[in-house]
Motif scaffolding. Sequence first.
Motif, PDB file in Angstrom:
ATOM      1  N   SER A  60       0.571  -1.184   0.039  1.00 16.31           N
ATOM      2  CA  SER A  60       0.138   0.076   0.017  1.00 16.31           C
ATOM      3  C   SER A  60       0.913   1.249   0.024  1.00 16.31           C
ATOM      4  N   LEU A  63       1.747   1.692  -3.559  1.00 14.32           N
ATOM      5  CA  LEU A  63       0.507   2.192  -4.369  1.00 14.32           C
ATOM      6  C   LEU A  63       0.115   3.669  -3.857  1.00 14.32           C
ATOM      7  N   ALA A  64       0.255   4.125  -2.692  1.00 12.12           N
ATOM      8  CA  ALA A  64      -0.148   5.428  -2.330  1.00 12.12           C
ATOM      9  C   ALA A  64       0.798   6.326  -3.264  1.00 12.12           C
ATOM     10  N   TRP A  66       2.350   5.930  -6.190  1.00 14.58           N
ATOM     11  CA  TRP A  66       2.007   5.986  -7.581  1.00 14.58           C
ATOM     12  C   TRP A  66       0.680   6.823  -7.539  1.00 14.58           C
ATOM     13  N   ARG A  67      -0.209   6.861  -6.806  1.00 17.76           N
ATOM     14  CA  ARG A  67      -1.291   7.739  -6.942  1.00 17.76           C
ATOM     15  C   ARG A  67      -0.805   9.141  -6.668  1.00 17.76           C
ATOM     16  N   GLU A  68       0.059   9.447  -5.829  1.00 23.34           N
ATOM     17  CA  GLU A  68       0.605  10.512  -5.512  1.00 23.34           C
ATOM     18  C   GLU A  68       1.250  11.388  -6.854  1.00 23.34           C
ATOM     19  N   ALA A  70       0.271  10.499  -9.895  1.00 25.72           N
ATOM     20  CA  ALA A  70      -0.570  10.381 -11.024  1.00 25.72           C
ATOM     21  C   ALA A  70      -0.438   9.317 -11.884  1.00 25.72           C
ATOM     22  N   ASP A  72      -2.143   6.246 -12.687  1.00 32.55           N
ATOM     23  CA  ASP A  72      -3.465   6.080 -12.499  1.00 32.55           C
ATOM     24  C   ASP A  72      -4.096   4.463 -13.125  1.00 32.55           C
ATOM     25  N   GLY A  94      -5.415   3.754  -2.754  1.00 34.84           N
ATOM     26  CA  GLY A  94      -5.723   3.929  -4.302  1.00 34.84           C
ATOM     27  C   GLY A  94      -6.086   2.641  -4.830  1.00 34.84           C
ATOM     28  N   ASP A  96      -8.093  -0.046  -6.557  1.00 31.55           N
ATOM     29  CA  ASP A  96      -9.416  -0.098  -7.369  1.00 31.55           C
ATOM     30  C   ASP A  96     -10.329  -1.473  -6.973  1.00 31.55           C
ATOM     31  N   SER A 119     -11.687   1.068 -16.923  1.00 35.69           N
ATOM     32  CA  SER A 119     -10.476   2.168 -17.155  1.00 35.69           C
ATOM     33  C   SER A 119     -10.944   2.541 -18.597  1.00 35.69           C
TER      34      SER A 119
END
Length: 223
Positions: A60, A63-64, A66-68, A70, A72, A94, A96, A119
């Motif tokens: 996680s 993952l966090a 990656w989302r930070e 962008a 996606d 983040g 899915d 997506s």
Amino acid sequence: MKALLVEDDDALAVALAEALQEAGVLVERTDSGAEADFLVRTEAYDAVILDLGLPDGDGSRWLAQWREDAIDLPVLVLTARTRWADKAAGFSAGADDYVTKPFETAEVLFRLRALVRRSHGHAHPVLRIGDLAFDTHTGSVTLAGRPVSLTAQESRLLAYLAHAAPRVVSRSELAEHVYDRDHEPDSNVIDVQISRLRRKLGAECIETRRGQGYRLIDSAEAS
């Protein structure tokens, strides 16, 4: 689709990768978060299957980040953790979707296909472009109701064009998403496979945009 599997349990990773590949998913594997981080930043994937319990840090956390940054692409979390607090942490980072171990491979496959389909903006599991129908659950293809037999590579190529339709897809994008990064196609391989698809589906079904790429179209549109 082309998926990155991030899982440090080698036996589970091998079994899952083999099952997904038999279902037409191109799978690349890693057992570390650091390598996964490098790969999602440098390679093209349609989805990531991410274990949370990795040897170099909680999934996680990667993952966090990656989302930070962008990044996606769809992420399906795969973990032995069953507490709601752990699931909430994954979604908050983040994720899915979420599958807990032990699991049925079919469930992972269905969830993965649904994530990729959504997506691309498709809600229904059957993608339709004119008389052409591609069933994302079974991989079956019909043209005006008649079944069409495709090779595994032709099916992967058509699947990507169908998900992207009506957008034009460049040759480089097809190469990145349909072929293994260690076995990128020669310059004429995509042209040959597009020609084979046209023979089976009709020349008017796949449009060539000079200097841009290919797109799947309704044959009525071509007329």
